[in-house]
Design an enzyme around this catalytic site. Structure first.
Site, PDB file in Angstrom:
ATOM      1  N   SER A 164      73.478  55.495  19.061  1.00  0.00           N
ATOM      2  CA  SER A 164      72.910  56.623  18.322  1.00  0.00           C
ATOM      3  C   SER A 164      73.977  57.103  17.343  1.00  0.00           C
ATOM      4  CB  SER A 164      72.574  57.756  19.298  1.00  0.00           C
ATOM      5  OG  SER A 164      72.350  58.964  18.594  1.00  0.00           O
ATOM      6  N   TYR A 177      73.725  63.567  26.660  1.00  0.00           N
ATOM      7  CA  TYR A 177      73.269  62.478  25.788  1.00  0.00           C
ATOM      8  C   TYR A 177      74.403  62.009  24.861  1.00  0.00           C
ATOM      9  CZ  TYR A 177      70.274  59.955  22.452  1.00  0.00           C
ATOM     10  OH  TYR A 177      69.696  58.994  21.642  1.00  0.00           O
TER      11      TYR A 177
HETATM   12  P1  NAD Z   1      61.226  56.433  23.728  1.00  0.00           P
HETATM   13  O1  NAD Z   1      61.185  57.572  24.676  1.00  0.00           O
HETATM   14  O2  NAD Z   1      60.018  56.123  22.932  1.00  0.00           O
HETATM   15  O3  NAD Z   1      61.671  55.101  24.473  1.00  0.00           O
HETATM   16  C1  NAD Z   1      62.591  55.077  25.525  1.00  0.00           C
HETATM   17  C2  NAD Z   1      62.179  53.980  26.472  1.00  0.00           C
HETATM   18  O4  NAD Z   1      63.155  53.883  27.539  1.00  0.00           O
HETATM   19  C3  NAD Z   1      60.820  54.267  27.134  1.00  0.00           C
HETATM   20  O5  NAD Z   1      60.088  53.058  27.182  1.00  0.00           O
HETATM   21  C4  NAD Z   1      61.214  54.716  28.525  1.00  0.00           C
HETATM   22  O6  NAD Z   1      60.214  54.502  29.498  1.00  0.00           O
HETATM   23  C5  NAD Z   1      62.422  53.804  28.761  1.00  0.00           C
HETATM   24  N1  NAD Z   1      63.224  54.215  29.901  1.00  0.00           N
HETATM   25  C6  NAD Z   1      63.661  55.458  30.223  1.00  0.00           C
HETATM   26  N2  NAD Z   1      64.341  55.417  31.375  1.00  0.00           N
HETATM   27  C7  NAD Z   1      64.329  54.112  31.790  1.00  0.00           C
HETATM   28  C8  NAD Z   1      64.847  53.438  32.903  1.00  0.00           C
HETATM   29  N3  NAD Z   1      65.515  54.100  33.866  1.00  0.00           N
HETATM   30  N4  NAD Z   1      64.656  52.103  33.014  1.00  0.00           N
HETATM   31  C9  NAD Z   1      63.968  51.431  32.081  1.00  0.00           C
HETATM   32  N5  NAD Z   1      63.444  52.014  30.989  1.00  0.00           N
HETATM   33  C10 NAD Z   1      63.620  53.351  30.862  1.00  0.00           C
HETATM   34  O7  NAD Z   1      62.457  56.738  22.768  1.00  0.00           O
HETATM   35  P2  NAD Z   1      63.136  55.876  21.608  1.00  0.00           P
HETATM   36  O8  NAD Z   1      63.425  56.808  20.534  1.00  0.00           O
HETATM   37  O9  NAD Z   1      62.368  54.662  21.318  1.00  0.00           O
HETATM   38  O10 NAD Z   1      64.530  55.517  22.296  1.00  0.00           O
HETATM   39  C11 NAD Z   1      65.000  54.182  22.458  1.00  0.00           C
HETATM   40  C12 NAD Z   1      66.518  54.178  22.372  1.00  0.00           C
HETATM   41  O11 NAD Z   1      66.924  54.570  21.056  1.00  0.00           O
HETATM   42  C13 NAD Z   1      67.208  55.148  23.332  1.00  0.00           C
HETATM   43  O12 NAD Z   1      68.384  54.541  23.868  1.00  0.00           O
HETATM   44  C14 NAD Z   1      67.581  56.302  22.438  1.00  0.00           C
HETATM   45  O13 NAD Z   1      68.697  57.013  22.927  1.00  0.00           O
HETATM   46  C15 NAD Z   1      67.900  55.562  21.152  1.00  0.00           C
HETATM   47  N6  NAD Z   1      67.869  56.420  19.968  1.00  0.00           N
HETATM   48  C16 NAD Z   1      66.695  56.950  19.505  1.00  0.00           C
HETATM   49  C17 NAD Z   1      66.713  57.753  18.366  1.00  0.00           C
HETATM   50  C18 NAD Z   1      65.473  58.354  17.777  1.00  0.00           C
HETATM   51  O14 NAD Z   1      65.601  59.134  16.810  1.00  0.00           O
HETATM   52  N7  NAD Z   1      64.284  58.088  18.270  1.00  0.00           N
HETATM   53  C19 NAD Z   1      67.921  58.004  17.722  1.00  0.00           C
HETATM   54  C20 NAD Z   1      69.082  57.456  18.222  1.00  0.00           C
HETATM   55  C21 NAD Z   1      69.038  56.658  19.340  1.00  0.00           C
END
Ligand code: NAD
Length: 279
Positions: A164, A177
């Site tokens: 991130s 986080y």
């Molecule tokens: P999201 O909530 O749509 O997806 C997260 C996924 O992780 C979901 O499928 C959830 O069920 C899964 N998950 C959670 N706990 C879990 C576990 N214990 N075992 C297996 N799966 C698990 O959110 P996203 O935005 O798609 O996030 C994906 C990644 O991207 C994350 O690591 C998040 O920190 C990172 N990220 C997202 C953003 C953003 O703006 N959306 C920005 C920076 C980083």
């Protein structure tokens, strides 16, 4: 150098990841879902990991199978060692091996420092950081066992850690986080240093604000979206496909010499936009 692999690499009529096998964690939502689909479109077989909502995972599998590659959904909590070991070992049994790991699963449990419970702290560190460690460790065991297969890829394996912008930007109200992502940065860089001699490429992607369920509060209302825009020089919120496409290229042999780096996919969020007109 294996010339046929190199030729394939430069022939854009050949899918970039043809014949490779990828595991994407947290692949039934948001960035993980888009990335799993993009990897399938690029020719890889894809294991769709999920922890809840099997129907959502199955629909991602269906979409991936539409590209003529293999895919299946696998339930596992990435923070549980036995479940991660089982997930990778099933993949080796069913698909033969693993070439690409996208360690994407993650969550937020937000609170101010003084309101944050130890449980929320542990949960976020366990999923976001320990989960990536466990998945990487198991994938690397298989990369090392198999070694480089030049017809498939120039490297013995690729890991992409979903980090991130908050691996470097402090984030008030999200200390668990931000700490987890700071940890992911050093996990990634240390693994990259340790494993490069074995021809394993470890990198990270640092998404900025990407429209997914994890950050609904930041884009749901017009005011929230306007506030967010002040942090994004490029003037638009990201979509999961922005990250997915970056992951495909980073996992491919086109970027074979890229090791230990974080590719920010953030519309310029890490450029300190507050300093554009002052400072
Ligand atoms: P999201 O909530 O749509 O997806 C997260 C996924 O992780 C979901 O499928 C959830 O069920 C899964 N998950 C959670 N706990 C879990 C576990 N214990 N075992 C297996 N799966 C698990 O959110 P996203 O935005 O798609 O996030 C994906 C990644 O991207 C994350 O690591 C998040 O920190 C990172 N990220 C997202 C953003 C953003 O703006 N959306 C920005 C920076 C980083």
């Amino acid at each position: 150098m294996n010339t046929s692999t190199r030729a394939d690499r430069k022939d854009f009529s050949v899918p970039l990841l043809r014949g490779q096998r990828a595991l994407v964690t947290g692949a039934n939502s948001g960035i993980g879902k888009a990335t799993a689909i993009a990897l399938g479109r690029a020719g890889a077989d894809v294991v769709v990991n999920y922890v809840a909502d099997r129907p959502a995972a199955e629909s991602v599998v269906k979409e991936i199978e539409g590209f003529g590659v293999r895919s299946y959904a696998h339930e596992a909590d990435v923070s549980q060692e036995d479940q991660v070991v089982g997930m990778v070992s099933r993949m080796v049994d069913e698909l033969g091996t693993i070439d690409i790991l996208i360690a994407n699963a993650g969550l937020q449990r937000d609170a101010s420092l003084t309101d944050m419970s130890l449980d929320s702290w542990h949960k976020v560190i366990e999923v976001n950081l320990t989960g990536q460690f466990l998945c990487a460790r198991e994938a690397v065991k298989e990369f090392l066992r198999r070694g480089v297969v030049p017809e498939v890829s120039r490297s013995a394996g690729k890991i992409i850690c979903m980090s991130s912008v908050h691996q470097i930007i402090p984030w008030a109200g999200h200390v668990n986080y931000a700490s987890s992502k700071g940890g992911v940065q050093m996990l990634m860089a240390t693994m990259a240093q340790e494993l490069a001699p074995q021809k394993i490429r470890v990198n990270a992607i640092g998404p900025g604000a990407i429209k997914t369920p994890i950050n609904r509060d930041a884009w749901e209302t017009q005011q929230a979206e306007a506030d967010l825009m002040t942090l994004i020089p490029y003037g638009r919120i990201g979509v999961p496909e922005d990250v997915a496409d970056a992951a495909v290229v980073l996992a491919s042999d086109l970027l074979d010499y890229v090791i230990g780096t974080t590719l920010y996919v953030d519309g310029g969020m890490t450029l300190f936009p507050g300093f554009a007109t002052g400072g």
